[in-house]
Design an enzyme around this catalytic site. Structure first.
Site, PDB file in Angstrom:
ATOM      1  N   ARG A  17       0.818  -1.223   0.000  1.00  0.00           N
ATOM      2  CA  ARG A  17       0.000   0.000   0.000  1.00  0.00           C
ATOM      3  C   ARG A  17       0.850   1.271   0.000  1.00  0.00           C
ATOM      4  O   ARG A  17       0.329   2.362  -0.195  1.00  0.00           O
ATOM      5  CB  ARG A  17      -0.972  -0.017   1.180  1.00  0.00           C
ATOM      6  CG  ARG A  17      -2.097  -1.046   0.972  1.00  0.00           C
ATOM      7  CD  ARG A  17      -2.907  -1.241   2.221  1.00  0.00           C
ATOM      8  NE  ARG A  17      -3.669  -0.059   2.560  1.00  0.00           N
ATOM      9  CZ  ARG A  17      -4.077   0.241   3.792  1.00  0.00           C
ATOM     10  NH1 ARG A  17      -3.783  -0.568   4.792  1.00  0.00           N
ATOM     11  NH2 ARG A  17      -4.766   1.318   4.018  1.00  0.00           N
ATOM     12  N   GLY A 143      -7.713  -6.526  17.535  1.00  0.00           N
ATOM     13  CA  GLY A 143      -7.966  -7.601  18.492  1.00  0.00           C
ATOM     14  C   GLY A 143      -8.229  -6.998  19.865  1.00  0.00           C
ATOM     15  O   GLY A 143      -7.537  -6.068  20.276  1.00  0.00           O
ATOM     16  N   GLU A 157      -9.988 -11.533  18.037  1.00  0.00           N
ATOM     17  CA  GLU A 157     -10.025 -10.720  16.817  1.00  0.00           C
ATOM     18  C   GLU A 157     -11.453 -10.206  16.588  1.00  0.00           C
ATOM     19  O   GLU A 157     -12.420 -10.837  17.005  1.00  0.00           O
ATOM     20  CB  GLU A 157      -9.553 -11.533  15.610  1.00  0.00           C
ATOM     21  CG  GLU A 157      -8.066 -11.917  15.648  1.00  0.00           C
ATOM     22  CD  GLU A 157      -7.121 -10.725  15.829  1.00  0.00           C
ATOM     23  OE1 GLU A 157      -7.326  -9.685  15.173  1.00  0.00           O
ATOM     24  OE2 GLU A 157      -6.184 -10.822  16.655  1.00  0.00           O
ATOM     25  N   ASN A 229       1.264   1.846   7.170  1.00  0.00           N
ATOM     26  CA  ASN A 229       0.818   1.037   6.035  1.00  0.00           C
ATOM     27  C   ASN A 229       0.773   1.828   4.739  1.00  0.00           C
ATOM     28  O   ASN A 229       0.871   1.272   3.662  1.00  0.00           O
ATOM     29  CB  ASN A 229      -0.564   0.450   6.306  1.00  0.00           C
ATOM     30  CG  ASN A 229      -0.521  -0.578   7.447  1.00  0.00           C
ATOM     31  OD1 ASN A 229       0.339  -1.452   7.462  1.00  0.00           O
ATOM     32  ND2 ASN A 229      -1.401  -0.434   8.410  1.00  0.00           N
ATOM     33  N   ARG A 318      26.064  22.572   3.454  1.00  0.00           N
ATOM     34  CA  ARG A 318      26.139  21.201   2.950  1.00  0.00           C
ATOM     35  C   ARG A 318      27.202  20.415   3.710  1.00  0.00           C
ATOM     36  O   ARG A 318      27.900  20.972   4.562  1.00  0.00           O
ATOM     37  CB  ARG A 318      26.396  21.251   1.446  1.00  0.00           C
ATOM     38  CG  ARG A 318      25.160  21.780   0.684  1.00  0.00           C
ATOM     39  CD  ARG A 318      25.446  21.960  -0.789  1.00  0.00           C
ATOM     40  NE  ARG A 318      26.089  20.783  -1.333  1.00  0.00           N
ATOM     41  CZ  ARG A 318      26.962  20.798  -2.338  1.00  0.00           C
ATOM     42  NH1 ARG A 318      27.307  21.930  -2.909  1.00  0.00           N
ATOM     43  NH2 ARG A 318      27.502  19.672  -2.771  1.00  0.00           N
TER      44      ARG A 318
HETATM   45  C1  UD1 Z   1      -1.149  -7.336  14.209  1.00  0.00           C
HETATM   46  C2  UD1 Z   1      -1.747  -8.173  15.327  1.00  0.00           C
HETATM   47  C3  UD1 Z   1      -3.076  -7.559  15.767  1.00  0.00           C
HETATM   48  C4  UD1 Z   1      -2.840  -6.130  16.209  1.00  0.00           C
HETATM   49  C5  UD1 Z   1      -2.160  -5.329  15.085  1.00  0.00           C
HETATM   50  C6  UD1 Z   1      -1.780  -3.957  15.581  1.00  0.00           C
HETATM   51  C7  UD1 Z   1      -1.002 -10.471  14.975  1.00  0.00           C
HETATM   52  C8  UD1 Z   1      -1.373 -11.806  14.469  1.00  0.00           C
HETATM   53  N1  UD1 Z   1      -1.927  -9.517  14.856  1.00  0.00           N
HETATM   54  O1  UD1 Z   1      -2.064  -7.423  13.136  1.00  0.00           O
HETATM   55  O2  UD1 Z   1      -3.659  -8.296  16.820  1.00  0.00           O
HETATM   56  O3  UD1 Z   1      -4.057  -5.498  16.570  1.00  0.00           O
HETATM   57  O4  UD1 Z   1      -0.937  -6.001  14.672  1.00  0.00           O
HETATM   58  O5  UD1 Z   1      -1.278  -3.178  14.534  1.00  0.00           O
HETATM   59  O6  UD1 Z   1       0.087 -10.312  15.479  1.00  0.00           O
HETATM   60  N2  UD1 Z   1       5.050  -9.845   9.421  1.00  0.00           N
HETATM   61  C9  UD1 Z   1       6.095 -10.600   8.971  1.00  0.00           C
HETATM   62  N3  UD1 Z   1       5.868 -11.834   8.455  1.00  0.00           N
HETATM   63  C10 UD1 Z   1       4.621 -12.347   8.377  1.00  0.00           C
HETATM   64  C11 UD1 Z   1       3.530 -11.571   8.830  1.00  0.00           C
HETATM   65  C12 UD1 Z   1       3.784 -10.324   9.350  1.00  0.00           C
HETATM   66  O7  UD1 Z   1       7.257 -10.153   9.022  1.00  0.00           O
HETATM   67  O8  UD1 Z   1       4.493 -13.478   7.907  1.00  0.00           O
HETATM   68  C13 UD1 Z   1       5.302  -8.510   9.967  1.00  0.00           C
HETATM   69  C14 UD1 Z   1       4.684  -7.415   9.129  1.00  0.00           C
HETATM   70  O9  UD1 Z   1       5.607  -6.924   8.187  1.00  0.00           O
HETATM   71  C15 UD1 Z   1       4.347  -6.365  10.146  1.00  0.00           C
HETATM   72  C16 UD1 Z   1       4.084  -7.151  11.407  1.00  0.00           C
HETATM   73  O10 UD1 Z   1       4.684  -8.417  11.221  1.00  0.00           O
HETATM   74  O11 UD1 Z   1       5.455  -5.510  10.386  1.00  0.00           O
HETATM   75  C17 UD1 Z   1       2.592  -7.264  11.719  1.00  0.00           C
HETATM   76  O12 UD1 Z   1       1.965  -8.014  10.733  1.00  0.00           O
HETATM   77  P1  UD1 Z   1       0.574  -7.582  10.109  1.00  0.00           P
HETATM   78  O13 UD1 Z   1       0.199  -8.575   9.099  1.00  0.00           O
HETATM   79  O14 UD1 Z   1       0.632  -6.160   9.706  1.00  0.00           O
HETATM   80  O15 UD1 Z   1      -0.381  -7.757  11.356  1.00  0.00           O
HETATM   81  P2  UD1 Z   1      -1.720  -6.977  11.631  1.00  0.00           P
HETATM   82  O16 UD1 Z   1      -2.780  -7.535  10.775  1.00  0.00           O
HETATM   83  O17 UD1 Z   1      -1.434  -5.534  11.571  1.00  0.00           O
HETATM   84 CA    CA Z   2      -0.052  -4.006  10.500  1.00  0.00          CA
END
Ligand code: UD1
Ligand code: CA
Length: 448
Positions: A17, A143, A157, A229, A318
């Site tokens: 995004r 969550g 969640e 994001n 600079r």
């Molecule tokens: C996560 C939390 C959620 C919380 C929210 C707050 C979990 C499962 N969920 O959700 O409860 O309310 O954050 O912002 O933890 N990442 C990886 N590898 C992966 C998946 C994710 O490196 O396979 C990293 C992402 O780059 C990111 C972070 O982990 O920096 C969080 O992952 P994301 O998928 O954004 O979780 P949310 O859905 O935001």
């Molecule tokens: Ca996130």
């Protein structure tokens, strides 16, 4: 004995995004990648080891962060199968054995060290899992933290919450802390039987409780857990970072007439009793010594401004600009890799590059150091008390002696001895009455 601590920074996300060729965690906040802020917080909270989980083939992330995160280890998460899966990519690091294991997100750069210290204090007090909660204005989509008697029972969640639970305002901020002794056991027990088919780190809450371990939540300010994001999030995070930094500067004795128009970098150093007028940008690596005054509309990077020096308005410093005590660089001047000696003045419309200017020298308006011949850069030396007349070009390499005078409009190609006067221009000639003849001739030519 101090507890040992590992911080795992999850940085494998694609960040689509952001609509950028640059991986999300490398987008800068205050001049450094957002993930570097996370590492700084971890270090400040006493974490001696840092493990960064990066995506497959993200050498660019690794290379960019290796410098900023000295001593960090990097681990590849080949497929993004969820936060628990991501943490387990750093299994080797965890297996080295730490008392505390903190998990932070590379896209959440505003967490303050106090938050992580509070989480660590809970671990020291016997908790096996600590969740960092927060109370967003609108909890929809986050969550919810289900608590009872000071203990965390579960993270529910949005789509799984009952109507009653929807009313819970304490939400999951994402960051978690674990007892290093149990963390692998918890993570290995996480399954992916959920709507997204992902391995959720949040499932460790219930897993730990089933094993009879203590799980607690702490509460952080909303600001601390804002994740990036989109570019709009990035701008919002930058704005918060800037506000915090300005507040720190003001509290430290710096005057800012319009603080909201002053932009700082993560390493900006400004000593007490500096006055900063509106609209000034501090790039990386700038130090301003006590008593200096920065007039409006200046741009600085990798520069030092000495005690009681005066800069601007509209000055650009600079890399390598070194303004000594009480020196002055005025409007529409650019200084690069040069020393401006104590009390020296470069007041108007001037370019100074690759130069060493002695104390109390005076550089007239429109002076240019011609430092570049298209191939190499050359040095201009200007002695103590030298006077360079306006609109002079100093063709480097060249040395102007102590106390020497350069006549205005000179092109100086040879060095000038101490106390000499150099005329580097054609001698003026006056032709009496010639203007009258000239005018008559031009007039006649126009008529014809
Ligand atoms: C996560 C939390 C959620 C919380 C929210 C707050 C979990 C499962 N969920 O959700 O409860 O309310 O954050 O912002 O933890 N990442 C990886 N590898 C992966 C998946 C994710 O490196 O396979 C990293 C992402 O780059 C990111 C972070 O982990 O920096 C969080 O992952 P994301 O998928 O954004 O979780 P949310 O859905 O935001
Ligand atoms: Ca996130």
């Amino acid at each position: 004995m101090a507890r040992t601590c590992l911080t795992i920074i999850l940085a494998a996300g694609q960040g689509t995004r952001m609509k950028s060729a640059l991986p999300k965690v490398l987008h800068p906040v205050a001049g450094i990648p957002m993930a570097a802020h996370v590492a700084e917080t971890a270090r400040a909270a006493g974490s001696e080891a840092i493990a960064v989980v990066v995506g497959h083939g993200s050498d660019d992330v690794r290379d960019a962060l290796a410098g900023a995160l000295e001593g960090a280890s990097f681990h590849e998460q080949t497929e993004q199968l969820g936060t628990a899966h991501a943490v387990l990519a750093a299994r080797d690091a965890i297996a080295r054995g730490y008392d505390d294991v903190l998990v932070m997100f590379g896209d959440t750069p505003l967490v303050r060290p106090q938050v992580m210290q509070e989480a660590r204090a809970k671990l020291a007090g016997g908790a096996a899992v600590v969740v960092v909660g927060f109370r967003p204005e609108n909890p929809f989509g986050y969550g919810r933290l289900i608590e009872a008697g000071g203990h965390l029972l579960a993270i529910r969640e949005e789509r799984d919450t009952s109507d009653e639970e929807k009313g819970i305002s304490l939400c999951n901020g994402g960051i978690m802390a674990f007892s290093g002794r149990h963390v692998l056991e918890f993570l290995d027990a996480v399954g992916n039987a959920n709507a997204k088919g992902e391995y959720y780190m949040t499932d460790t809450v219930e897993i730990a409780r089933k094993q009879g371990r203590d799980v607690v939540a702490i509460e952080a300010p909303v600001e601390d857990v804002i994740g990036v994001n989109t570019r709009a999030d990035l701008a919002a995070v930058e704005a918060i970072w800037q506000r915090r930094a300005r507040d720190r500067m003001l509290a430290g004795g710096v005057t800012m007439i319009a603080p909201e128009t002053v932009f700082l970098s993560h390493d900006t150093v400004i000593e007490p009793d500096v006055v900063i007028e509106p609209n000034v940008v501090f790039g990386l690596g700038v130090t301003v010594r006590s008593g200096a005054r920065i007039h409006a509309f200046c741009h600085f990077e990798q520069a030092t401004i000495g005690e009681r020096a005066e800069v601007g308005p509209f000055a650009r410093l600079r890399p390598g600009a070194d303004l000594r005590e009480r020196s002055k660089v005025g409007n529409f001047c650019e200084v690069k890799k040069s020393v401006i000696g104590e009390g020296a003045k470069v007041n108007h419309l001037t370019y100074i590059g690759d130069a060493v200017i002695g104390p109390k020298a005076n550089i007239g308006a429109g002076t240019i150091t011609c430092n570049y011949d298209g191939f190499g850069k050359h040095l201009t030396e200007i002695g103590e008390n030298a006077f360079v007349g306006s609109n002079s070009s100093l063709v480097a390499p060249v040395r102007i002696g102590n106390g020497a005078y350069i006549a205005s409009g000179s092109v100086v190609t040879m060095s000038v001895p101490d106390d000499a006067v150099a005329f580097g221009r054609a001698r003026q000639e006056n032709k009496e009455g010639m203007a009258l003849k000239l005018r008559a001739r031009l007039k006649a030519a126009k008529k014809a």
